[in-house]
Design a protein around this motif. Sequence first.
Motif, short mmCIF file in Angstrom:
data_model
loop_
_atom_site.label_atom_id
_atom_site.label_comp_id
_atom_site.label_asym_id
_atom_site.label_seq_id
_atom_site.Cartn_x
_atom_site.Cartn_y
_atom_site.Cartn_z
N ALA A 3 0.71 -1.04 -0.11
CA ALA A 3 -0.09 -0.06 -0.09
C ALA A 3 0.99 1.34 -0.16
N GLU A 4 1.93 0.97 0.83
CA GLU A 4 2.86 2.30 0.91
C GLU A 4 3.47 2.67 -0.64
N ALA A 5 4.05 1.42 -1.33
CA ALA A 5 4.41 1.51 -2.38
C ALA A 5 3.72 2.35 -3.68
N TRP A 6 2.34 1.76 -3.30
CA TRP A 6 1.33 2.34 -4.46
C TRP A 6 1.19 4.07 -4.09
N VAL A 7 1.33 4.27 -2.82
CA VAL A 7 1.14 5.81 -2.41
C VAL A 7 2.26 6.35 -3.14
N ARG A 8 3.31 5.93 -2.89
CA ARG A 8 4.82 6.57 -3.21
C ARG A 8 4.99 6.54 -4.71
N LYS A 9 4.27 5.72 -5.33
CA LYS A 9 4.30 5.68 -6.84
C LYS A 9 3.26 6.92 -7.28
N GLY A 10 2.11 6.91 -6.73
CA GLY A 10 0.97 8.08 -7.01
C GLY A 10 1.80 9.53 -7.06
N ASP A 11 2.55 9.54 -5.66
CA ASP A 11 3.41 10.75 -5.49
C ASP A 11 4.39 10.96 -6.52
N ALA A 12 5.06 10.15 -7.13
CA ALA A 12 5.87 10.26 -8.20
C ALA A 12 5.19 10.78 -9.44
N PHE A 13 4.05 10.02 -9.67
CA PHE A 13 3.56 10.61 -10.96
C PHE A 13 2.94 11.79 -10.51
N LEU A 14 2.28 12.05 -9.61
CA LEU A 14 1.75 13.47 -9.24
C LEU A 14 2.64 14.71 -9.51
N ALA A 15 3.91 14.46 -8.74
CA ALA A 15 4.99 15.34 -9.10
C ALA A 15 5.31 15.53 -10.65
N GLN A 16 5.18 14.61 -11.22
CA GLN A 16 5.43 14.64 -12.74
C GLN A 16 4.22 15.02 -13.66
N ARG A 17 3.15 15.26 -13.02
CA ARG A 17 1.97 15.79 -13.49
C ARG A 17 1.38 14.74 -14.49
N GLN A 18 1.71 13.41 -14.32
CA GLN A 18 1.20 12.40 -14.89
C GLN A 18 -0.03 11.93 -14.19
N TRP A 19 -1.45 12.68 -14.52
CA TRP A 19 -2.54 12.52 -13.72
C TRP A 19 -3.33 11.22 -13.74
N ASP A 20 -3.12 10.64 -15.00
CA ASP A 20 -3.63 9.17 -15.34
C ASP A 20 -3.20 8.15 -14.24
N GLY A 21 -1.54 8.35 -14.42
CA GLY A 21 -0.88 7.40 -13.71
C GLY A 21 -1.01 7.58 -12.11
N ALA A 22 -1.27 8.78 -11.77
CA ALA A 22 -1.18 9.08 -10.32
C ALA A 22 -2.60 8.56 -9.82
N VAL A 23 -3.72 8.66 -10.56
CA VAL A 23 -5.03 8.25 -10.21
C VAL A 23 -4.97 6.60 -10.05
#
Length: 90
Positions: A3-23
């Motif tokens: 679960a933590e890994a998915w949150v961190r992955k979402g954070d990384a996508f969010l920082a890159q403005r890759q909205w679909d990947g973050a969601v």
Amino acid sequence: VLAEAWVRKGDAFLAQRQWDGAVLAYLHVPVFFETEKRWMPPALLGSARAFRGLEDLERAKKSLNDLTADYPKSAQAEIARAELQKFRVV
């Protein structure tokens, strides 16, 4: 740990403005790791921000409202309340 890994992955996508990947990354937490309560508030906040990036304001508001209702004492709930105020101003 997952679960933590998915949150961190979402954070990384969010920082890159890759909205679909973050969601997609953030939504793994409530779908597959519902019992991991520690990671639900960051996942909900992150998904709200990603939805906002996608200009899906209704889903963004829903995520923020779910966060404040289900986890009112979390640190993320305070941030969510502030972000909800921004929606009311616009």
